[in-house]
Scaffold this active site. Structure first.
Site, PDB file in Angstrom:
ATOM      1  N   ARG A 302       0.834  -1.212   0.000  1.00  0.00           N
ATOM      2  CA  ARG A 302       0.000   0.000   0.000  1.00  0.00           C
ATOM      3  C   ARG A 302       0.865   1.256   0.000  1.00  0.00           C
ATOM      4  O   ARG A 302       0.546   2.247  -0.683  1.00  0.00           O
ATOM      5  CB  ARG A 302      -0.926   0.000   1.210  1.00  0.00           C
ATOM      6  CG  ARG A 302      -1.738   1.292   1.371  1.00  0.00           C
ATOM      7  CD  ARG A 302      -2.713   1.180   2.518  1.00  0.00           C
ATOM      8  NE  ARG A 302      -3.309   2.461   2.830  1.00  0.00           N
ATOM      9  CZ  ARG A 302      -2.887   3.296   3.765  1.00  0.00           C
ATOM     10  NH1 ARG A 302      -1.813   2.973   4.509  1.00  0.00           N
ATOM     11  NH2 ARG A 302      -3.481   4.454   3.988  1.00  0.00           N
ATOM     12  N   ASP A 360     -19.665   5.311  10.174  1.00  0.00           N
ATOM     13  CA  ASP A 360     -20.160   6.079  11.313  1.00  0.00           C
ATOM     14  C   ASP A 360     -20.288   7.536  10.887  1.00  0.00           C
ATOM     15  O   ASP A 360     -19.289   8.185  10.565  1.00  0.00           O
ATOM     16  CB  ASP A 360     -19.201   5.943  12.499  1.00  0.00           C
ATOM     17  CG  ASP A 360     -19.639   6.787  13.691  1.00  0.00           C
ATOM     18  OD1 ASP A 360     -20.842   6.779  13.996  1.00  0.00           O
ATOM     19  OD2 ASP A 360     -18.778   7.461  14.285  1.00  0.00           O
ATOM     20  N   GLN A 389     -17.860   7.691   0.792  1.00  0.00           N
ATOM     21  CA  GLN A 389     -17.480   8.350   2.038  1.00  0.00           C
ATOM     22  C   GLN A 389     -17.765   9.850   1.991  1.00  0.00           C
ATOM     23  O   GLN A 389     -18.210  10.428   2.986  1.00  0.00           O
ATOM     24  CB  GLN A 389     -16.002   8.085   2.322  1.00  0.00           C
ATOM     25  CG  GLN A 389     -15.721   6.648   2.743  1.00  0.00           C
ATOM     26  CD  GLN A 389     -14.239   6.291   2.708  1.00  0.00           C
ATOM     27  OE1 GLN A 389     -13.427   7.011   2.131  1.00  0.00           O
ATOM     28  NE2 GLN A 389     -13.882   5.157   3.315  1.00  0.00           N
ATOM     29  N   SER A 410     -17.254  -4.358   8.363  1.00  0.00           N
ATOM     30  CA  SER A 410     -17.308  -3.210   9.268  1.00  0.00           C
ATOM     31  C   SER A 410     -15.907  -2.966   9.825  1.00  0.00           C
ATOM     32  O   SER A 410     -15.365  -3.803  10.544  1.00  0.00           O
ATOM     33  CB  SER A 410     -18.292  -3.478  10.416  1.00  0.00           C
ATOM     34  OG  SER A 410     -18.281  -2.411  11.350  1.00  0.00           O
ATOM     35  N   ILE A 437      -5.030  -2.157  13.231  1.00  0.00           N
ATOM     36  CA  ILE A 437      -3.740  -2.775  12.902  1.00  0.00           C
ATOM     37  C   ILE A 437      -2.740  -2.416  13.991  1.00  0.00           C
ATOM     38  O   ILE A 437      -2.563  -1.233  14.314  1.00  0.00           O
ATOM     39  CB  ILE A 437      -3.252  -2.299  11.523  1.00  0.00           C
ATOM     40  CG1 ILE A 437      -4.273  -2.705  10.449  1.00  0.00           C
ATOM     41  CG2 ILE A 437      -1.886  -2.883  11.208  1.00  0.00           C
ATOM     42  CD1 ILE A 437      -3.921  -2.212   9.066  1.00  0.00           C
ATOM     43  N   HIS A 463     -26.263 -19.314  11.176  1.00  0.00           N
ATOM     44  CA  HIS A 463     -25.996 -20.736  11.397  1.00  0.00           C
ATOM     45  C   HIS A 463     -27.081 -21.640  10.828  1.00  0.00           C
ATOM     46  O   HIS A 463     -26.941 -22.877  10.844  1.00  0.00           O
ATOM     47  CB  HIS A 463     -25.843 -21.022  12.899  1.00  0.00           C
ATOM     48  CG  HIS A 463     -24.811 -22.052  13.200  1.00  0.00           C
ATOM     49  ND1 HIS A 463     -24.361 -22.981  12.272  1.00  0.00           N
ATOM     50  CD2 HIS A 463     -24.132 -22.347  14.348  1.00  0.00           C
ATOM     51  CE1 HIS A 463     -23.458 -23.775  12.824  1.00  0.00           C
ATOM     52  NE2 HIS A 463     -23.308 -23.418  14.085  1.00  0.00           N
ATOM     53  N   ASP A 467     -22.250 -23.404   8.077  1.00  0.00           N
ATOM     54  CA  ASP A 467     -21.614 -24.115   9.191  1.00  0.00           C
ATOM     55  C   ASP A 467     -20.248 -23.522   9.495  1.00  0.00           C
ATOM     56  O   ASP A 467     -19.701 -22.737   8.709  1.00  0.00           O
ATOM     57  CB  ASP A 467     -21.500 -25.617   8.890  1.00  0.00           C
ATOM     58  CG  ASP A 467     -20.773 -25.881   7.574  1.00  0.00           C
ATOM     59  OD1 ASP A 467     -19.651 -25.372   7.402  1.00  0.00           O
ATOM     60  OD2 ASP A 467     -21.343 -26.589   6.713  1.00  0.00           O
TER      61      ASP A 467
END
Length: 493
Positions: A302, A360, A389, A410, A437, A463, A467
């Site tokens: 990056r 958010d 954004q 998220s 991170i 579920h 599985d």
């Protein structure tokens, strides 16, 4: 008869007719009715009678039209008025912005259908407006007329569908005001255009394609950022120096007002949507799976690509890599990109990877999604994220941006924390929460300690149809793409 004629001529010559009874204002012209009194200057002669000399219905300067809130789709019946772009007395033209409203799914700008003067606003800021009810009163020029007669004041209420649906030969044509304007500017009849949107709604692309077929023009491809080859190492844009200092959270400075009284306020907007979604999520049996990812190589990659992205005008974060890696994993495990019907009898495997990203904002939690990630490059995903954004921060995300998601990530780590327990967004069946991170010590294959960039991930899955083994295998594949980002090249299409 001759006497009456002479009297009328005398009135026109020496006097003026004053009409008194009731005055009703309409713009700068006044309508006058009933009783009339003739007054003659410098004369004691007065004449009066109760007969009407003219009919007021023959005189008209304007007409008050109630502009009703149209159906904005997605089953929305009420919205909150967030901002007025006009005030009483302002002049407006067709397609001018009237106000911005916010539903529990998106923010929408309402535009005018008429040319005229605003006479009344039916709602204050933050009040609830209802679909099909009057939004504003507009005074229009009566000489120009008004197309929908039902819109005139004192006429029966108009169905909200009549505002957005154009009746053409027994069927309805769905289109937004912007699309209708584009069709009008190019003299295109909407009845001749085939809509490709939901419920056959006519989109902007449909108008452009129709226009191209009629004129024989070739439409330009979708605008994409120009690809600029990397600069020589000597000319490479230097990366900004990384701040080594640890960031310390600073409390938000807000004036504290203590009133000593409890306050009750209604749940509106995106908070209302969150109540509905999370209530529905309670019906889903969740199970969790957590792991840690070594992003050391991705961090280096990056840093090398960030200057190139900046040259193209795009901010490159880690999220585009996380999203693309998830899409590659969904190709191998399509059950995670599916939905289960309410009766739990059928599973629908989604063809598109519309991956949502939780954000958010000041308006609350919103989850816009990047459409068709399976056919997008990392750079295209980054560009779309930048757009979402920006619109999210301004509270201007549209319904299309906020609906149709098939899988969600998220990134709670941008605020803090390592592990989480994410809640699935119905009708999706899986979601991932990404932690921050951290630089942590780890051992390599030789038993040597090295500095690693570690991120934790927490998965939740439905579920009933997924599985634990499937979730674990998907997570391992996603993890391998991120720990060895070059391996993604083998599966990119």
């Amino acid at each position: 008869m001759a006497a009456v004629t002479a009297l009328r001529s005398s009135c026109r010559a020496v006097g003026r007719l004053v009409c008194i009874h009731r005055v009703r204002s309409c713009s700068s012209i006044r309508f006058i009715k009933s009783k009339y009194v003739c007054v003659f200057d410098k004369s004691a002669l007065k004449f009066s009678h109760q007969q009407r000399l003219f009919r007021t219905s023959a005189v008209s300067c304007g007409q008050i039209v109630q502009f009703k809130l149209s159906d904005i789709g997605e089953g929305i019946t009420e919205v909150t008025v967030k901002e007025w772009y006009i005030k009483e007395g302002d002049s407006v033209s067709q397609f001018d912005s009237i106000c911005e409203v916010q539903s529990d799914k998106a923010s929408v700008t309402i535009t005018s259908r008429y040319d005229g003067i605003i006479r009344k606003l039916h709602y204050n800021l933050d009040e609830i407006a209802y679909v099909g009810k009057p939004l504003v009163d507009i005074e229009i020029d009566a000489s120009k007329g008004v197309a929908p007669e039902e819109d005139v004041v004192e006429t029966p209420p108009m169905s909200h569908e009549e505002h957005t649906h154009q009746e053409i030969k027994g069927h309805k044509t769905l289109a937004t005001p912007a699309v209708r304007r584009l069709a009008m500017e190019n003299n295109i009849k909407l009845s001749e255009v085939v809509g490709t949107g939901k419920d056959n709604r006519i989109l902007k692309e449909d108008i452009l394609n129709y226009l191209a077929k009629q004129t024989g023009a070739i439409l330009p491809p979708s605008p994409k950022a120009e690809i600029i080859p990397p600069l020589p190492k000597s000319e490479t844009v230097p990366a900004a120096p990384k701040d080594k200092a640890r960031k310390i959270p600073v409390p938000v400075s807000r004036p504290i007002a203590f009133s000593g009284k409890d306050k009750t306020e209604p749940i509106t907007g995106f908070h209302k949507a969150m109540v509905k979604t999370m209530s529905a999520a309670l019906k889903i049996p969740h199970f969790g799976y957590c792991d840690e990812i070594d992003l050391t190589q991705l961090v280096q990659l990056r840093e090398e690509l960030k200057p190139l992205a900046q040259i193209r005008g795009v901010k490159l974060s880690f999220m585009p890599f996380f999203i693309k890696a998830a899409s590659l994993g969904l190709l191998q495990y399509p059950i995670l990109n599916a939905s289960l019907d309410e009766s739990c009898q059928n599973v629908t495997y989604k063809a598109s990877h519309n991956i949502g990203v939780a954000m958010d904002t000041e308006q609350g939690l919103i989850v816009p999604n990047v459409k068709n990630v399976q056919v997008c490059s990392v750079f295209e995903i980054a560009s779309e994220l930048n757009r979402l954004q920006s619109l999210g921060s301004a509270g201007q995300l549209g319904t299309n941006d906020l609906t149709g998601g098939t899988f969600t990530l998220s990134n709670i780590g941008t605020i803090g924390g390592t592990y989480a327990k994410p809640v699935i967004l119905p009708p999706e069946v899986a979601i991932g929460a990404l932690g921050k991170i951290q630089v942590l010590p780890r051992f390599n294959g030789k038993g040597e300690v090295f500095k690693a960039q570690i991120m934790n991930v927490s998965w939740s899955a439905d579920h009933r149809i997924i599985d634990g083994a499937t979730m674990a295998r998907f997570s391992n594949l996603w993890k391998s793409y991120l720990e060895n980002p070059a391996s993604m090249l083998l599966d990119l299409k």
